[in-house]
Design an enzyme around this catalytic site. Structure first.
Site, PDB file in Angstrom:
ATOM      1  N   LYS A 201     -10.324 -11.742 -16.491  1.00 15.08           N
ATOM      2  CA  LYS A 201     -10.548 -11.943 -17.929  1.00 15.08           C
ATOM      3  C   LYS A 201      -9.867 -13.210 -18.453  1.00 15.08           C
ATOM      4  O   LYS A 201     -10.465 -13.983 -19.204  1.00 15.08           O
ATOM      5  CB  LYS A 201     -10.018 -10.725 -18.687  1.00 15.08           C
ATOM      6  CG  LYS A 201     -10.326 -10.739 -20.153  1.00 15.08           C
ATOM      7  CD  LYS A 201     -11.359  -9.703 -20.459  1.00 15.08           C
ATOM      8  CE  LYS A 201     -11.924  -9.872 -21.836  1.00 15.08           C
ATOM      9  NZ  LYS A 201     -13.165  -9.097 -21.987  1.00 15.08           N
TER      10      LYS A 201
ATOM     11  N   CYS B 181       5.334  -6.023   1.756  1.00 17.83           N
ATOM     12  CA  CYS B 181       5.681  -4.594   1.752  1.00 17.83           C
ATOM     13  C   CYS B 181       4.957  -3.834   2.874  1.00 17.83           C
ATOM     14  O   CYS B 181       5.346  -3.945   4.026  1.00 17.83           O
ATOM     15  CB  CYS B 181       5.401  -4.000   0.376  1.00 17.83           C
ATOM     16  SG  CYS B 181       6.227  -2.429   0.143  1.00 17.83           S
ATOM     17  N   TYR B 182       3.889  -3.095   2.589  1.00 23.00           N
ATOM     18  CA  TYR B 182       3.159  -2.431   3.678  1.00 23.00           C
ATOM     19  C   TYR B 182       2.726  -3.475   4.710  1.00 23.00           C
ATOM     20  O   TYR B 182       2.738  -3.222   5.920  1.00 23.00           O
ATOM     21  CB  TYR B 182       1.929  -1.696   3.128  1.00 23.00           C
ATOM     22  CG  TYR B 182       1.085  -1.033   4.213  1.00 23.00           C
ATOM     23  CD1 TYR B 182       1.321   0.287   4.589  1.00 23.00           C
ATOM     24  CD2 TYR B 182       0.071  -1.744   4.860  1.00 23.00           C
ATOM     25  CE1 TYR B 182       0.567   0.891   5.593  1.00 23.00           C
ATOM     26  CE2 TYR B 182      -0.690  -1.150   5.860  1.00 23.00           C
ATOM     27  CZ  TYR B 182      -0.434   0.171   6.218  1.00 23.00           C
ATOM     28  OH  TYR B 182      -1.184   0.755   7.214  1.00 23.00           O
TER      29      TYR B 182
ATOM     30  N   GLY C 273       0.848  -1.189   0.000  1.00 25.91           N
ATOM     31  CA  GLY C 273       0.000   0.000   0.000  1.00 25.91           C
ATOM     32  C   GLY C 273       0.874   1.225   0.000  1.00 25.91           C
ATOM     33  O   GLY C 273       2.053   1.159   0.370  1.00 25.91           O
TER      34      GLY C 273
ATOM     35  N   ASP D 138     -16.889 -12.080 -22.837  1.00 28.92           N
ATOM     36  CA  ASP D 138     -17.546 -12.341 -21.546  1.00 28.92           C
ATOM     37  C   ASP D 138     -18.997 -12.789 -21.707  1.00 28.92           C
ATOM     38  O   ASP D 138     -19.407 -13.796 -21.135  1.00 28.92           O
ATOM     39  CB  ASP D 138     -17.486 -11.097 -20.645  1.00 28.92           C
ATOM     40  CG  ASP D 138     -16.072 -10.566 -20.514  1.00 28.92           C
ATOM     41  OD1 ASP D 138     -15.135 -11.362 -20.719  1.00 28.92           O
ATOM     42  OD2 ASP D 138     -15.900  -9.375 -20.228  1.00 28.92           O
TER      43      ASP D 138
ATOM     44  N   HIS E 193       7.984  -7.350  -3.612  1.00 27.30           N
ATOM     45  CA  HIS E 193       6.687  -7.750  -4.177  1.00 27.30           C
ATOM     46  C   HIS E 193       6.816  -9.065  -4.956  1.00 27.30           C
ATOM     47  O   HIS E 193       7.226  -9.049  -6.116  1.00 27.30           O
ATOM     48  CB  HIS E 193       6.163  -6.650  -5.109  1.00 27.30           C
ATOM     49  CG  HIS E 193       5.692  -5.441  -4.372  1.00 27.30           C
ATOM     50  ND1 HIS E 193       4.422  -5.318  -3.880  1.00 27.30           N
ATOM     51  CD2 HIS E 193       6.350  -4.315  -4.001  1.00 27.30           C
ATOM     52  CE1 HIS E 193       4.288  -4.168  -3.252  1.00 27.30           C
ATOM     53  NE2 HIS E 193       5.456  -3.535  -3.305  1.00 27.30           N
TER      54      HIS E 193
ATOM     55  N   GLU F 151       4.481 -10.716  -6.227  1.00 28.27           N
ATOM     56  CA  GLU F 151       3.396 -10.858  -7.211  1.00 28.27           C
ATOM     57  C   GLU F 151       3.718 -10.255  -8.562  1.00 28.27           C
ATOM     58  O   GLU F 151       3.013 -10.499  -9.536  1.00 28.27           O
ATOM     59  CB  GLU F 151       2.107 -10.240  -6.647  1.00 28.27           C
ATOM     60  CG  GLU F 151       2.088  -8.713  -6.521  1.00 28.27           C
ATOM     61  CD  GLU F 151       2.714  -8.184  -5.215  1.00 28.27           C
ATOM     62  OE1 GLU F 151       3.585  -8.879  -4.639  1.00 28.27           O
ATOM     63  OE2 GLU F 151       2.362  -7.068  -4.788  1.00 28.27           O
TER      64      GLU F 151
END
Ligand code: XMP
Length: 513
Positions: free
Chosen positions: A369, A83-84, A56, A228, A170, A172
């Site tokens: 998606k 992190c945060y 964050g 979609d 991070h 991710e």
């Protein structure tokens, strides 16, 4: 989602929070995002097997820092702070933090001090992505340092019972190449989640849910021609068969043969009948003399609803409206960030359910998606269709700047066909999130043969993105651009100049209107 193998991600406002969920799901484990302000009872009710705290932008010491009202580390399941999330761990458990630490942003080399759990099967040094202000100088009591870098003596920590972990970097993001492995170790080895999340299990459990929810009622679905709504239709048809009623409205601002492609696909590949409503004249009549983008969007949205409502009257058993809403839209409305300003009013069939007293069914509320695409593949939707670029509801009307007319639509369609054909020929289609042409309300002087021309300017847009929320302009090989430009100018009467849009999002948006 009906799974007991679930990870909950608490969002502290990081731009990467969605990525954490996607990466965990790539490990075969279902993950959901909630705001950090979730109440502890609700969190326990969700029965997560582990919790991940996102990064964050704040410092935990700021007055308005996002701090949960309860001890997130005391829920009784493993926790990973990113992190945060690590700063919060130090703040809660009493580590020492250097608040004047030099901001660290970019690549760093993580040197691993313990390969037991979080870093199992990783090399002793690996690249990671750092993006932080405050830095830990001393781990909280009872915590061990399991990774460091030249710049940060404490990059990763672990509690004595090996249930609470924190990392400064991070895992991710793409720039942490072994991040998947780290998140995989957390969710599989530490939280002991089984890998039960995949497109097949989603299809199976969703069909069950749809059947229970809908029982014998009819469901109405507006087929836009996009991925979609198409995949939603095929899934719903599998679940409730003839109780699904699909309507496709040709707004007259579609690309060449778009409506025909959609209807043919359903008739031929799926044996699902689609009611085709030709709204071309009505749409174009209502759009006459309209130049303002928001007004165009509103008129198109309203006209869709009018025609849809008209055709839906035929189906007496309808109690539900199916929509292809995706997870990013759902998260947006739950986000810890304030409601963002309306940049553009996105069009869908909003307004209709209330007007017609319909209940909403959104089978993809929990999917990203790329997961919808995978579900589509599993359901037998052809690959060329599943991979199609997104196309906005208001269609070419928001790609013709200024007034929309039949003549300008024809010009744009021809240019767009050439553009996409050349992109496919160069085998670049799948690398690009979205590519399209825009017709500008500008004429420029040119010379063709020995003659002066004074005709329209056409802009080419191509971007890469993972979810449409942010995007980078695409770097074409120059020879491909040259060929596209050459063909458009030679083959499309009415265009004598082609320009390429090199604006990323933000600050630009993907569409021009
Ligand atoms: P922007 O232009 O806001 O677009 O950066 C982000 C993504 O959304 C698509 N888009 C729309 N899709 N109805 C839709 O169904 C709309 O009104 C609409 N406006 C933009 C756009 O094509 C891009 O993929």
């Amino acid at each position: 989602m009906l799974t007991s193998e679930k990870i909950i991600i608490l969002d502290f406002g990081s731009q990467y929070t969605q990525l954490i969920a996607r990466k965990v799901r790539e490990c075969g484990v279902y993950a959901e995002i909630y705001p950090f302000s979730i109440n502890p009872e609700k969190l326990k009710e969700l029965q997560p097997k582990g919790i991940i705290l996102s990064g964050g932008p704040s410092s935990v010491y700021a007055d308005d820092a996002p701090i949960p009202s309860f001890d997130v580390f005391g829920i009784g399941v493993p926790v990973l702070g990113i992190c945060y999330g690590l700063q919060l761990l130090a703040y809660t458990k009493g580590g020492a933090v250097d608040r004047a630490a030099r901001r660290e942003f970019g690549r760093a080399e993580l040197l691993i001090d313990s390969h037991d759990d979080l870093f199992k099967d990783l090399p002793s040094a690996t690249n990671v992505w750092m993006s932080h202000g405050d830095a830990l100088t001393e781990p909280p009591k009872g915590f061990t340092v399991i990774g460091h870098s030249d710049n940060s003596p404490i990059c990763a920590v672990r509690s004595a019972d090996r249930k609470i972990f924190g990392v400064q970097f991070h895992p991710e993001v793409h720039h942490t190449p072994l991040g998947n492995k780290i998140l995989g170790n957390f969710v599989r080895t530490i939280c002991k989640c089984r890998e039960v999340w995949n497109a097949e299990s989603f299809i199976e459990s969703t069909i069950k849910i749809i059947r229970e929810k809908v029982a014998n009622d009819g469901v109405l679905l507006a087929l836009s021609g996009g991925v979609d709504s198409t995949v939603a239709a095929v899934l719903l048809h599998k679940a409730i068969g003839e109780k699904l009623h699909c309507v496709h409205i040709d707004s007259g601002v579609m690309r060449t043969d778009e409506s025909k492609t959609v209807v043919d696909l359903f008739n031929q590949s799926f044996n699902i009948s689609v009611e085709l409503v030709d709204g071309t004249d009505l749409f174009l009549e209502r759009l006459k003399d309209i130049e303002d983008p928001e007004q165009k969007r509103k008129i198109i949205g309203k006209t869709f609803i009018d025609l849809f409502e008209e055709s839906a009257k035929k189906y007496k058993d309808i109690k539900w409206l199916a929509q292809g809403t995706l997870y990013p839209d759902v998260i947006e409305s739950l986000s810890v960030k304030g409601p963002s300003a309306t940049i553009k009013s996105h069009h869908n069939v909003g307004g209709l359910p209330d007007k017609m007293n319909l209940k909403i069914i959104e089978p993809f509320r929990e999917l990203f998606k790329d997961e919808v695409r995978e579900v589509g593949r599993q359901l037998g939707v052809p690959d060329w269709f599943v991979k199609r670029h997104p196309f906005p509801g208001p269609g070419l009307a928001i790609r013709i700047l200024g007034e929309v007319s039949k003549q300008r639509l024809e010009i744009l369609r021809k240019a767009d066909d050439i553009y996409l054909e050349e992109i496919r020929n160069a085998r670049l289609y799948d690398e690009i999130w979205q590519a399209f042409t825009v017709l500008l309300p500008v004429s420029s002087v040119g010379v063709m043969g020995d003659e002066r021309t004074y005709e329209n300017v056409c802009a080419l847009r191509a971007v890469t993105s993972t979810d449409g929320m942010t995007a980078d302009w695409y770097t074409f090989p120059p020879e491909v651009l040259a060929k596209i430009s050459n063909r458009i100018i030679n083959e499309v009467r009415g265009i004598n100049r082609v320009v390429y849009d090199i604006t990323s999002k933000p600050p630009g948006t993907i569409e021009w209107e």
